[in-house]
Write a protein that holds these residues in place. Structure first.
Motif, PDB file in Angstrom:
ATOM      1  N   ASN A  22       0.832  -1.213   0.000  1.00  0.00           N
ATOM      2  CA  ASN A  22       0.000   0.000   0.000  1.00  0.00           C
ATOM      3  C   ASN A  22       0.857   1.250   0.000  1.00  0.00           C
ATOM      4  O   ASN A  22       0.346   2.364  -0.008  1.00  0.00           O
ATOM      5  N   ILE A  47       3.046   4.150  -1.418  1.00  0.00           N
ATOM      6  CA  ILE A  47       3.053   4.871  -2.699  1.00  0.00           C
ATOM      7  C   ILE A  47       4.464   4.805  -3.276  1.00  0.00           C
ATOM      8  O   ILE A  47       5.430   5.244  -2.640  1.00  0.00           O
ATOM      9  N   ASP A  76       2.972   4.136  -8.678  1.00  0.00           N
ATOM     10  CA  ASP A  76       1.896   5.125  -8.604  1.00  0.00           C
ATOM     11  C   ASP A  76       2.157   6.301  -9.534  1.00  0.00           C
ATOM     12  O   ASP A  76       1.216   6.949  -9.995  1.00  0.00           O
ATOM     13  N   LEU A 120      -0.894  14.029  -5.309  1.00  0.00           N
ATOM     14  CA  LEU A 120      -1.184  12.650  -5.713  1.00  0.00           C
ATOM     15  C   LEU A 120      -1.706  11.852  -4.521  1.00  0.00           C
ATOM     16  O   LEU A 120      -2.660  11.070  -4.648  1.00  0.00           O
ATOM     17  N   THR A 121      -1.104  12.064  -3.365  1.00  0.00           N
ATOM     18  CA  THR A 121      -1.527  11.360  -2.156  1.00  0.00           C
ATOM     19  C   THR A 121      -2.977  11.693  -1.815  1.00  0.00           C
ATOM     20  O   THR A 121      -3.782  10.807  -1.493  1.00  0.00           O
ATOM     21  N   LYS A 147      -5.321  10.034  -4.384  1.00  0.00           N
ATOM     22  CA  LYS A 147      -5.506   8.605  -4.123  1.00  0.00           C
ATOM     23  C   LYS A 147      -6.542   8.385  -3.021  1.00  0.00           C
ATOM     24  O   LYS A 147      -7.390   7.505  -3.114  1.00  0.00           O
ATOM     25  N   LYS A 148      -6.464   9.212  -1.978  1.00  0.00           N
ATOM     26  CA  LYS A 148      -7.412   9.084  -0.869  1.00  0.00           C
ATOM     27  C   LYS A 148      -8.832   9.412  -1.311  1.00  0.00           C
ATOM     28  O   LYS A 148      -9.798   8.898  -0.747  1.00  0.00           O
ATOM     29  N   SER A 167      -7.441   7.640  -9.620  1.00  0.00           N
ATOM     30  CA  SER A 167      -6.299   6.805  -9.993  1.00  0.00           C
ATOM     31  C   SER A 167      -5.116   7.692 -10.374  1.00  0.00           C
ATOM     32  O   SER A 167      -5.266   8.901 -10.546  1.00  0.00           O
ATOM     33  N   SER A 168      -3.963   7.056 -10.533  1.00  0.00           N
ATOM     34  CA  SER A 168      -2.777   7.808 -10.972  1.00  0.00           C
ATOM     35  C   SER A 168      -3.005   8.404 -12.355  1.00  0.00           C
ATOM     36  O   SER A 168      -2.605   9.538 -12.627  1.00  0.00           O
ATOM     37  N   PHE A 171      -5.076  11.473 -12.033  1.00  0.00           N
ATOM     38  CA  PHE A 171      -4.285  12.578 -11.500  1.00  0.00           C
ATOM     39  C   PHE A 171      -3.425  13.210 -12.591  1.00  0.00           C
ATOM     40  O   PHE A 171      -3.340  14.437 -12.705  1.00  0.00           O
TER      41      PHE A 171
END
Length: 704
Positions: free
Chosen positions: A11, A13, A121, A183-184, A187-188, A192-193, A196
């Motif tokens: 999990n 990143i 990621d 990005l973090t 994701k939350k 998706s990457s 983003f």
């Protein structure tokens, strides 16, 4: 060493540094690991090949690719066990794959399969804008551009989420950490990457996307109308003699100012031909007469267009083209003539009017030529927006349309300059994509197209506050591209100069008070006079407790109220046009002010609010003269005076479905909410926009 090339699941990143040799991958990986207090994965090949060189003076061969790959995976999995939240990989199997293909023309199938399967990621593609650093195991710096292109294309071909990182080591770290932090968050929030990266590449800061989504969920509060602004109750009423006096005042002082005319002109003329587009999309000439279609659809617009077709300024040009395409055109049935006329008018192969900007379309027919809005605006600007034999004109345009603007300008500019003795300086700007908004569905979930991508739309004319903010001028005239008339240039000039005269006179008062405050020349007995000016001239209501303030607090409050950009807005009589109008409103802080309010900003389910809206006597024609510099001659930051709670949620369509978009507070609505505001009644002749093509049939657009 790993027995296979599998990544451990996690999990954490993982960020992969990716790019040719000597592009700063190791430096950035170390920096990021230090910044986030976590692990980074070194390049296994470096130590492996260094030992090989030192022991046998041997360089890398194709046979080294698999041992390097196994070693790299082992290092990554090992570092993953102690990583905290993030892991930064100096290299990865995709790098090994590219080097194998570039230098040896082949890649082991096991390596290729693993490289494509490994997930990160985000990839940071390190640019070649850093100096080459030589060492024992590096090749040479030749063909860096070619190798970089191969690396980039590999990411594109294999649909890997990547962002290019350029700049020196300090700026790279700043950029990279900002990207990783966002990005973090993404994701939350379930992005998706790839999502983003799509948002990042569009240029919209991710925090703005989150704010937009929050607005959709919460909605936008409606304006709280107190009453319409009316003549002598928020709207200044001037006689013709008054306008002449104000215009003369402007002429006397204009040489002291740099003047610019600002014209919002982005977007195509699609809405102007909306009813004709609908006709072409739904009408079948083989099955139905046009009159039957008109009756069935109750399409009055189409009926008017056809009946008055020969009065349009483009009629002769289209008719001439039709006779070329159809040599027997004059002998055709009337329905076919009308159908082909509309079809050629909108066809991308011929006139393509719906896809062109309004600025270049034929608007007015004169005895000697056909004029478009660009010519009319250039002609206007030399009449009222000129000083010292120079006139500055700024268009906000779509980047795709700038060439059309430049061509149209080139056709008329020299002639107008010669006749007026005025040099016209023309500049352009684009609506910043950072101000675009993301579309959501009717349930406020992010809308995705059939390909899975997002739908972005411009944030409305409110986005142009950024463009206006960059205009270096003391006085700025603002007028929409389609609000031009045929003839009557003298009336237009008098009105615009009169508004500018009001602006200059107001500025002189405001600047005088602010300079006196700065020099501490305001006495206690002067305050009542300034307050009277604020209330009578600027329609500012003072708070009930103002008289209880200390002298110092009164001065501070007065300075806060006066030290703002100024707008003088023309208002015309309300004759049922759709759009905004002048109202007294109360904001959520209880402050009362004059504002231009659109009907969409009003709660129409509230009978009292609806009644106030319907009682409006005047309408906003977008006829402004602005002062955007302070009493020291410094440019205001116009973003500081926007009411961000006054945006719009609008419904659009995408792929046959209803979607919603957020539009920024309007340029002359919430975008100027906290400016000093003066509304002035102006003649109706000054307002003749062309919203649909049939508006060109109105007297103001027809030959006299």
């Amino acid at each position: 060493m790993e027995k296979n090339l599998r990544q451990q699941k996690t999990n954490i990143i993982k960020i992969a540094l990716f790019g040719p040799e000597s592009t700063g991958k190791t430096t950035l990986a170390k920096q990021l690991a230090d910044y986030y207090e976590t692990e980074w994965v070194p390049e296994f090949a470096r130590d492996y090949l260094q030992i090989k060189w030192e022991e046998n003076k041997q360089i890398c061969t194709e046979g080294d690719m698999m041992p390097i790959a196994y070693g790299q995976v082992a290092l990554e999995n090992e570092k993953l066990e102690t990583a905290q939240k993030y892991l930064f990989c100096d290299t990865n199997l995709m790098v090994t794959k590219v080097f194998s293909e570039v230098y040896y023309g082949v890649c082991n199938p096991l390596l290729n399969e693993a490289a494509l399967a490994h997930e990160y990621d985000l990839f940071f593609l390190t640019d070649i804008d850093v100096p080459w650093e030589k060492d024992d195991i590096r090749d040479n710096p030749n063909k860096r551009e070619t190798v970089f292109s191969v690396f980039k294309q590999t990411l594109i071909d294999n649909k890997k989420p990547f962002i290019t990182i350029s700049g020196d080591r300090e700026s790279r770290l700043v950029k990279a950490t900002a990207i990783i932090d966002n990005l973090t968050i993404a994701k939350k929030r379930g992005f998706s990457s790839a999502d983003f990266v799509e948002i990042y590449n569009h240029g919209i800061p991710f925090e703005k996307i989150l704010k937009q989504l929050n607005i959709f969920k919460k909605g936008i509060s409606k304006s709280n109308l107190i009453s319409p602004a009316t003549l002598d109750n928020g709207i200044l009423s001037l006689s013709t003699a008054d306008f002449e006096e104000k215009a003369s005042f402007f002429d006397i002082h204009k040489e002291n100012f740099k003047i610019c005319k600002f014209i919002p002109a982005s977007g195509a003329a699609t809405r102007m031909f909306k009813f004709l587009i609908a006709f072409l999309n739904t009408y079948d000439i083989e099955k139905e007469a046009i009159n039957s279609y008109i009756n069935r659809k109750k399409d009055k617009d189409l009926s008017i267009f056809i009946v008055a077709m020969d009065k349009f300024p483009f009629f002769d040009a289209v008719y001439k083209q039709l006779k070329v395409i159809y040599p027997n055109f004059d002998t055709l049935d009337r329905d076919y003539k009308n159908y082909y006329f509309i079809k050629i008018l909108l066809s991308p192969d011929y006139f393509d009017f719906a896809n062109k900007p309004k600025a270049v379309l034929p608007f007015h027919k004169y005895k000697t030529h056909i004029a478009n809005p660009i010519e009319e605006h250039l002609n206007e600007c030399v009449h009222y927006a000129a000083t010292n034999n120079t006139s500055n004109l700024h268009f906000t345009v779509s980047e795709a349309h700038q060439e059309l603007f430049e061509k149209a300008i080139a056709e008329v500019k020299e002639k107008i300059e010669s006749e007026s003795g005025t040099q016209i300086n023309i500049s352009f700007s684009y609506q910043n994509k950072r101000t675009d908004s993301i579309a959501v569905d009717v349930k406020d979930n992010v809308f995705r197209s059939q390909t899975g991508s997002f739908i972005f739309r411009p944030g409305g004319h409110g986005a142009l506050i950024e463009n206006l903010n960059k205009i270096d001028a003391d006085i700025i005239f603002i007028k929409n591209i389609d609000n031009v008339i045929q003839n009557n240039i003298d009336k237009t000039t008098l009105c615009k100069k009169g508004l500018a005269g009001v602006l200059i006179a107001t500025q002189q008062k405001v600047f005088g008070y602010l300079n006196a405050i700065e020099k501490e020349q305001i006495k206690e007995e002067d305050i009542d006079k300034i307050v009277e000016f604020l209330m009578q001239n600027l329609s500012i209501e003072m708070t009930n407790d103002f008289n209880k303030f200390t002298y110092e607090n009164k001065i501070s409050k007065i300075k806060e109220l006066l030290d703002r950009p100024i707008r003088v807005c023309g208002m015309v009589k309300n004759e049922g046009e759709a759009g905004g109008g002048p109202f007294w409103i109360r904001n959520d802080k209880g402050d009362v002010s004059l504002q231009i309010v659109e009907s969409s900003q009003v709660d129409l389910t509230n009978k009292k609010q609806k009644s106030i809206l319907e009682d409006a006597t005047h309408f906003n024609p977008v006829d402004l003269v602005c002062g955007t510099k302070n009493y020291k001659g410094e440019q205001f930051n116009l973003a500081d005076f926007v009411d961000h709670n006054t945006g719009f949620i609008v419904e659009k369509s995408a792929e046959g479905k209803i979607v919603k978009n957020y539009e920024l507070p309007g340029l002359w609505n919430g975008g100027m909410s906290n400016w000093l505001t003066i509304f002035v009644a102006v003649p109706l002749i000054t307002f003749n926009p062309v919203k649909t093509v049939n508006d060109l049939l109105k007297p103001a657009h027809q030959p006299q």
